[in-house]
Design an enzyme around this catalytic site. Structure first.
Site, short mmCIF file in Angstrom:
data_model
loop_
_atom_site.label_atom_id
_atom_site.label_comp_id
_atom_site.label_asym_id
_atom_site.label_seq_id
_atom_site.Cartn_x
_atom_site.Cartn_y
_atom_site.Cartn_z
CE1 TYR A 20 17.13 43.16 65.31
CE2 TYR A 20 15.33 41.95 64.27
CZ TYR A 20 16.11 42.22 65.38
OH TYR A 20 15.89 41.55 66.55
CE LYS A 51 19.41 40.49 66.78
NZ LYS A 51 20.26 40.57 67.99
CB SER A 111 15.10 38.12 65.88
OG SER A 111 13.91 38.55 65.26
#
Ligand code: WQD
Length: 329
Positions: A141, A145, A117
């Protein structure tokens, strides 16, 4: 060869399934259906319902489908929720990936694509974000990644697996109403929700250092994103077939910035629901501008996006309202 697509019943995953099956690739789907929907899968694509955290289950799926490549999309993806519940994100996104990589290495999987991402970059202070822009994630989050990419590259190197980490920018649109995004956590669906209620779309801050003061993002049609997966998967399989180690890290964007105000104006135009937006306070943690350099993927894979922002909004609106439109090509 068979490709296992984890998270293949989700919004993005089902578009990847569509691109790959239509191009003649054999795929199987692993999905725990926590947010996925089996109705998104074409007839004939096997669905294995379960979690990537379940090693015996993953081992069986890899064996029974003779999987040689994995496209791993199954993960939690809400930035705000990851701040509230970081351990959930570390478990699902990091431990889940670890289990999957261990099983993959043990089962002789040769190619591994990882769904990453733009959130790995955090608040990039640059006009165009290249893959060499330093990673500085701002949420658990985004951290999952970054760590996920490390795990994928290191495993690929150690076990002779060709790998790709694909860094998605802001995904929107749909190739087919059945596959549409049913969440309301991103700009386009959030604007639709306000318009449905006859309310003004909200702009989270118009005092950013950008041309119109609203945040600038790089929106990418999900059908284009899916095609990028197909191109990357084929490249990995080709390299793995020659026994070559490869690790691709690629932005997937259009290289074009669009402001929140421009997006909302276009939504008003495309939908005919002409309600002027209302400017409210900034949303904490929003970077002013995140736009991809899409050069590396074009050079490496010959892939460039074909759909513009209008097509993203029109396809999403048609799915939202149940209108029949030409599916995106
Ligand atoms: C876009 C812009 C908002 C709603 C996030 C994640 C990223 C990726 C995609 C991954 C921002 C503004 C929004 C509204 C607004 N996720 N906005 N009014 O934050 O760029 O990216 O989703 O899986 O990692 O960080 O996307 O769609 O939430 O917001 O003004 O009603 O629209 O402030 O500037 P974002 P978004």
């Amino acid at each position: 060869m068979t490709w296992l697509i984890t998270g293949g019943a989700g919004y993005i995953g089902s578009h990847v399934v569509k691109s790959m099956t239509e191009a003649g690739e054999r795929v199987a789907v692993l999905d725990d259906l926590s947010s996925g929907d089996p109705a998104r899968l074409p007839a004939g694509v096997p669905l294995e319902r379960g979690s990537v955290l379940d090693r015996p289950f993953v081992d069986r799926v890899l064996r029974e489908h003779a999987v040689r490549g994995i496209v791993h999309l199954a993960a939690k993806k809400a930035v705000g929720e990851s701040v509230e519940r970081p351990l959930l994100y570390y478990r699902e996104n990091i431990t889940g990936l670890q289990v999957l990589l261990e099983a993959a290495a043990g089962a002789g999987v040769r190619s591994f694509l990882f769904s990453s991402s733009a959130s790995v970059y955090g608040m990039p202070d640059t006009e165009l974000v290249t893959e060499d822009t330093p990673c500085a994630p701002l949420s658990p989050y985004g951290e999952t990644k970054v760590a996920g990419e490390w795990m994928v590259r290191a495993t690929g190197r150690a076990h002779g697996m060709a790998t790709a980490c694909l860094r998605y920018f802001n995904v929107a649109g749909t190739a087919d109403p059945v596959l549409a995004d049913t969440g309301v956590s991103n700009l386009v669906p959030m604007v639709f929700q306000r318009l449905d209620a006859g309310a003004a779309p909200l702009i989270f801050g118009d005092d950013y250092p950008t041309p119109d003061g609203t945040c600038v993002r790089d929106y990418i049609h999900v059908a284009d994103l899916a095609d990028a997966h197909l191109a990357a998967a084929r490249r990995l399989a080709e390299r793995a077939g020659k026994g070559e180690y490869t690790d691709l890290t690629l932005n997937i964007g259009r290289g074009e910035g669009v402001s929140v105000r421009e997006m909302i104006d276009l939504v008003r135009e495309v939908t005919g629901r002409d309600i002027a937006p209302e400017v409210v306070a900034r949303r904490p943690g929003d970077p002013a501008k995140v736009v991809a350099s899409a050069e590396r993927i074009s050079t490496e894979l010959g892939w460039t996006a074909r759909h513009d922002v209008r097509s993203m909004i029109a396809s999403a609106w048609a799915a939202h309202t149940g209108t029949v439109v030409q599916p995106a090509e």
